[in-house]
Design a protein around this motif. Structure first.
Motif, PDB file in Angstrom:
ATOM      1  N   LEU A   1       8.628   8.861 -35.066  1.00 53.06           N
ATOM      2  CA  LEU A   1       9.057  10.252 -34.956  1.00 53.06           C
ATOM      3  C   LEU A   1       7.945  11.135 -34.391  1.00 53.06           C
ATOM      4  CD1 LEU A   1      11.024  10.709 -38.296  1.00 53.06           C
ATOM      5  CD2 LEU A   1      11.974  10.578 -36.020  1.00 53.06           C
ATOM      6  N   ARG A   2       6.716  10.906 -34.851  1.00 50.29           N
ATOM      7  CA  ARG A   2       5.598  11.709 -34.352  1.00 50.29           C
ATOM      8  C   ARG A   2       5.427  11.525 -32.852  1.00 50.29           C
ATOM      9  NH1 ARG A   2       2.470  10.225 -37.853  1.00 50.29           N
ATOM     10  NH2 ARG A   2       2.690  11.998 -39.249  1.00 50.29           N
ATOM     11  N   PHE A   3       5.558  10.283 -32.388  1.00 52.33           N
ATOM     12  CA  PHE A   3       5.430  10.001 -30.955  1.00 52.33           C
ATOM     13  C   PHE A   3       6.537  10.698 -30.171  1.00 52.33           C
ATOM     14  CE2 PHE A   3       6.536   7.398 -27.239  1.00 52.33           C
ATOM     15  CZ  PHE A   3       5.315   7.408 -26.562  1.00 52.33           C
ATOM     16  N   ALA A   4       7.777  10.623 -30.697  1.00 57.28           N
ATOM     17  CA  ALA A   4       8.917  11.243 -30.002  1.00 57.28           C
ATOM     18  C   ALA A   4       8.751  12.746 -29.906  1.00 57.28           C
ATOM     19  CB  ALA A   4      10.217  10.901 -30.729  1.00 57.28           C
ATOM     20  N   PHE A   5       8.347  13.386 -31.011  1.00 57.36           N
ATOM     21  CA  PHE A   5       8.151  14.836 -31.004  1.00 57.36           C
ATOM     22  C   PHE A   5       7.056  15.232 -30.018  1.00 57.36           C
ATOM     23  CE2 PHE A   5      10.562  15.119 -34.970  1.00 57.36           C
ATOM     24  CZ  PHE A   5      11.112  16.388 -34.901  1.00 57.36           C
ATOM     25  N   THR A   6       5.927  14.545 -30.080  1.00 60.73           N
ATOM     26  CA  THR A   6       4.783  14.907 -29.241  1.00 60.73           C
ATOM     27  C   THR A   6       5.089  14.726 -27.762  1.00 60.73           C
ATOM     28  OG1 THR A   6       3.253  14.258 -31.002  1.00 60.73           O
ATOM     29  CG2 THR A   6       2.345  14.453 -28.789  1.00 60.73           C
ATOM     30  N   LYS A   7       5.773  13.633 -27.420  1.00 60.15           N
ATOM     31  CA  LYS A   7       6.066  13.339 -26.017  1.00 60.15           C
ATOM     32  C   LYS A   7       7.008  14.375 -25.410  1.00 60.15           C
ATOM     33  CE  LYS A   7       7.517   9.588 -22.955  1.00 60.15           C
ATOM     34  NZ  LYS A   7       8.007   8.184 -22.865  1.00 60.15           N
ATOM     35  N   ARG A   8       7.842  15.004 -26.248  1.00 62.92           N
ATOM     36  CA  ARG A   8       8.834  15.955 -25.740  1.00 62.92           C
ATOM     37  C   ARG A   8       8.482  17.395 -26.069  1.00 62.92           C
ATOM     38  NH1 ARG A   8      11.134  13.247 -21.746  1.00 62.92           N
ATOM     39  NH2 ARG A   8      11.475  11.090 -22.401  1.00 62.92           N
ATOM     40  N   GLY A   9       7.194  17.689 -26.204  1.00 63.86           N
ATOM     41  CA  GLY A   9       6.765  19.072 -26.346  1.00 63.86           C
ATOM     42  C   GLY A   9       6.901  19.671 -27.719  1.00 63.86           C
ATOM     43  N   GLY A  10       7.035  18.837 -28.756  1.00 61.82           N
ATOM     44  CA  GLY A  10       7.160  19.343 -30.113  1.00 61.82           C
ATOM     45  C   GLY A  10       6.099  18.756 -31.019  1.00 61.82           C
ATOM     46  N   ASN A  11       6.280  18.911 -32.304  1.00 59.62           N
ATOM     47  CA  ASN A  11       5.362  18.286 -33.251  1.00 59.62           C
ATOM     48  C   ASN A  11       6.050  18.068 -34.596  1.00 59.62           C
ATOM     49  OD1 ASN A  11       4.800  21.401 -33.328  1.00 59.62           O
ATOM     50  ND2 ASN A  11       4.082  20.627 -35.312  1.00 59.62           N
ATOM     51  N   LEU A  12       5.726  16.970 -35.227  1.00 57.51           N
ATOM     52  CA  LEU A  12       6.254  16.634 -36.552  1.00 57.51           C
ATOM     53  C   LEU A  12       5.463  17.403 -37.596  1.00 57.51           C
ATOM     54  CD1 LEU A  12       8.282  14.771 -38.031  1.00 57.51           C
ATOM     55  CD2 LEU A  12       6.448  13.078 -38.193  1.00 57.51           C
ATOM     56  N   GLY A  13       6.169  18.108 -38.488  1.00 60.86           N
ATOM     57  CA  GLY A  13       5.500  18.919 -39.495  1.00 60.86           C
ATOM     58  C   GLY A  13       5.580  18.302 -40.886  1.00 60.86           C
ATOM     59  N   GLU A  14       5.215  19.089 -41.871  1.00 62.11           N
ATOM     60  CA  GLU A  14       5.273  18.662 -43.267  1.00 62.11           C
ATOM     61  C   GLU A  14       6.668  18.919 -43.836  1.00 62.11           C
ATOM     62  OE1 GLU A  14       2.819  17.162 -44.860  1.00 62.11           O
ATOM     63  OE2 GLU A  14       1.515  17.297 -43.094  1.00 62.11           O
ATOM     64  N   THR A  15       7.021  18.160 -44.863  1.00 54.89           N
ATOM     65  CA  THR A  15       8.310  18.373 -45.531  1.00 54.89           C
ATOM     66  C   THR A  15       8.375  19.796 -46.083  1.00 54.89           C
ATOM     67  OG1 THR A  15       8.457  16.048 -46.142  1.00 54.89           O
ATOM     68  CG2 THR A  15       9.824  17.585 -47.382  1.00 54.89           C
ATOM     69  N   GLY A  16       9.428  20.499 -45.734  1.00 50.98           N
ATOM     70  CA  GLY A  16       9.602  21.877 -46.187  1.00 50.98           C
ATOM     71  C   GLY A  16       9.214  22.921 -45.165  1.00 50.98           C
ATOM     72  N   CYS A  17       8.644  22.483 -44.032  1.00 46.96           N
ATOM     73  CA  CYS A  17       8.155  23.472 -43.063  1.00 46.96           C
ATOM     74  C   CYS A  17       9.291  24.211 -42.356  1.00 46.96           C
ATOM     75  CB  CYS A  17       7.212  22.823 -42.048  1.00 46.96           C
ATOM     76  SG  CYS A  17       7.977  21.662 -40.895  1.00 46.96           S
ATOM     77  N   VAL A  18      10.480  23.590 -42.250  1.00 43.42           N
ATOM     78  CA  VAL A  18      11.601  24.282 -41.594  1.00 43.42           C
ATOM     79  C   VAL A  18      12.890  24.280 -42.409  1.00 43.42           C
ATOM     80  CG1 VAL A  18      10.682  23.752 -39.294  1.00 43.42           C
ATOM     81  CG2 VAL A  18      12.431  22.264 -40.279  1.00 43.42           C
ATOM     82  N   SER A  19      12.981  23.437 -43.430  1.00 40.75           N
ATOM     83  CA  SER A  19      14.250  23.320 -44.158  1.00 40.75           C
ATOM     84  C   SER A  19      14.649  24.616 -44.844  1.00 40.75           C
ATOM     85  CB  SER A  19      14.188  22.178 -45.178  1.00 40.75           C
ATOM     86  OG  SER A  19      13.118  22.359 -46.079  1.00 40.75           O
ATOM     87  N   TRP A  20      13.692  25.510 -45.094  1.00 36.46           N
ATOM     88  CA  TRP A  20      14.023  26.798 -45.707  1.00 36.46           C
ATOM     89  C   TRP A  20      14.869  27.661 -44.777  1.00 36.46           C
ATOM     90  CZ3 TRP A  20      12.238  31.151 -43.171  1.00 36.46           C
ATOM     91  CH2 TRP A  20      11.211  30.951 -42.227  1.00 36.46           C
ATOM     92  N   MET A  21      14.924  27.297 -43.514  1.00 38.92           N
ATOM     93  CA  MET A  21      15.740  28.035 -42.544  1.00 38.92           C
ATOM     94  C   MET A  21      17.163  27.489 -42.441  1.00 38.92           C
ATOM     95  SD  MET A  21      13.119  28.806 -39.383  1.00 38.92           S
ATOM     96  CE  MET A  21      12.090  27.344 -39.378  1.00 38.92           C
ATOM     97  N   PHE A  22      17.494  26.478 -43.237  1.00 36.40           N
ATOM     98  CA  PHE A  22      18.796  25.825 -43.189  1.00 36.40           C
ATOM     99  C   PHE A  22      19.428  25.818 -44.578  1.00 36.40           C
ATOM    100  CE2 PHE A  22      16.360  24.205 -39.697  1.00 36.40           C
ATOM    101  CZ  PHE A  22      17.241  23.818 -38.706  1.00 36.40           C
ATOM    102  N   ASP A  23      20.749  25.637 -44.615  1.00 37.96           N
ATOM    103  CA  ASP A  23      21.482  25.397 -45.856  1.00 37.96           C
ATOM    104  C   ASP A  23      22.190  24.055 -45.730  1.00 37.96           C
ATOM    105  OD1 ASP A  23      20.930  27.928 -47.130  1.00 37.96           O
ATOM    106  OD2 ASP A  23      22.357  28.838 -45.738  1.00 37.96           O
ATOM    107  N   LEU A  24      22.165  23.264 -46.788  1.00 36.24           N
ATOM    108  CA  LEU A  24      22.880  21.993 -46.769  1.00 36.24           C
ATOM    109  C   LEU A  24      24.346  22.255 -47.110  1.00 36.24           C
ATOM    110  CD1 LEU A  24      22.572  18.939 -46.384  1.00 36.24           C
ATOM    111  CD2 LEU A  24      22.153  18.741 -48.849  1.00 36.24           C
ATOM    112  N   LYS A  25      25.236  21.842 -46.204  1.00 37.39           N
ATOM    113  CA  LYS A  25      26.664  22.103 -46.357  1.00 37.39           C
ATOM    114  C   LYS A  25      27.472  20.819 -46.196  1.00 37.39           C
ATOM    115  CE  LYS A  25      26.715  26.725 -46.557  1.00 37.39           C
ATOM    116  NZ  LYS A  25      27.367  27.483 -47.668  1.00 37.39           N
ATOM    117  N   GLY A  26      28.682  20.842 -46.756  1.00 37.12           N
ATOM    118  CA  GLY A  26      29.650  19.799 -46.461  1.00 37.12           C
ATOM    119  C   GLY A  26      30.467  20.235 -45.260  1.00 37.12           C
ATOM    120  N   VAL A  27      30.681  19.328 -44.316  1.00 30.80           N
ATOM    121  CA  VAL A  27      31.383  19.682 -43.074  1.00 30.80           C
ATOM    122  C   VAL A  27      32.456  18.643 -42.765  1.00 30.80           C
ATOM    123  CG1 VAL A  27      31.156  20.263 -40.639  1.00 30.80           C
ATOM    124  CG2 VAL A  27      29.225  20.656 -42.188  1.00 30.80           C
ATOM    125  N   CYS A  28      33.666  19.108 -42.561  1.00 34.22           N
ATOM    126  CA  CYS A  28      34.762  18.249 -42.098  1.00 34.22           C
ATOM    127  C   CYS A  28      35.054  18.606 -40.641  1.00 34.22           C
ATOM    128  CB  CYS A  28      36.026  18.457 -42.936  1.00 34.22           C
ATOM    129  SG  CYS A  28      35.952  17.764 -44.593  1.00 34.22           S
TER     130      CYS A  28
END
Length: 250
Positions: A114-141
């Protein structure tokens, strides 16, 4: 209650542009193993397992493979693999937030890939919790086919839905119906009872707000990153918090 699902449209556009393959046999089999391990190995009494089996059959996985995956999850078959469910978080090009959910028997290998994939495509792998606060876990049909909104509204309310979003696609019409995590099975049952074709029932990280991407190069980087991530056997789902400008969806 109604809306339009931009993320679904982005995923469809990505599939057309990049000819993304469906989930591999390995990914779908792992989902069955974990579902059988987390509950009883009987799809009639295990909603997670039933959903995983439906996805596997839709992808053409033979029944023998499905049965073996259930047996591994139930502990009735020889297997040295101990799969873990792990959530990874990071950033794509332009600071777009990305959540990756994986099933792995080797944390170090998965993190390195994952770290290689993120870095190669202009991103970076972060720590757990660094972005999940911006999301809500939902059930989706996800529903496929032409939608009668009056019927959908009635079924959604009966099933305890929070909101539904129409898929803005004339070639492949449908809708996504959102609910709480614990209410997903009830909603799935209600929609099917009203005759809707539910192609998928899943838990998904839904962004609270989205970032509009208007730059074509950033768009290409993000879509390619998601494609690369989804192609990894350990990865089950990838979710991001961006919308593409209308001209990039054409």
């Amino acid at each position: 209650m109604a809306g339009h699902s931009k993320w679904a449209n982005i995923k469809r556009q990505k599939a057309r542009v990049d000819a993304v393959r469906g989930k591999t046999f390995t990914q779908l089999s792992r989902a069955i193993i974990v579902a059988a391990r987390n509950g009883i190995p009987d799809p009639d009494g295990n909603f997670q397992l039933r959903t995983a089996i439906e996805k596997a059959k839709a992808a053409g996985i033979p029944n023998d493979n499905i049965d073996r995956a259930i047996a591994k999850g139930a502990g009735t078959a020889d297997s040295n693999a101990q799969l873990e469910e792990i959530r990874y978080e990071g950033y794509g090009a332009g600071g777009v937030a990305i959540i990756v959910e994986a099933l792995t028997d080797n944390r170090n290998r998965t993190a390195a890939e994952l770290r290689f994939a993120f870095t190669k495509r202009g991103g970076n792998l972060g720590e757990t919790g660094c972005v999940s606060w911006m999301f809500d876990l939902k059930g989706v049909c996800t529903i496929v086919g032409s939608i009668d909104e009056d019927r959908l509204l009635e079924a959604a309310l009966e099933g305890g839905a929070d909101v539904y979003e129409l898929l803005d696609d004339e070639e492949q019409p449908g809708a996504e119906v959102f609910t709480t995590v614990v209410n997903l099975e009830r909603l799935n049952t209600a929609l099917r009872a009203e005759g809707f074709k539910v192609s998928d029932a899943e838990l998904r990280w839904v962004p609270q707000t989205t970032v509009l991407v208007e730059d074509p190069e950033q768009s290409k980087q993000l879509l390619k990153l998601i494609e690369v991530l989804e192609a990894l056997d350990d990865v089950q789902t990838v979710t991001a918090n961006f919308d593409l400008a209308d001209e990039l969806l054409g």
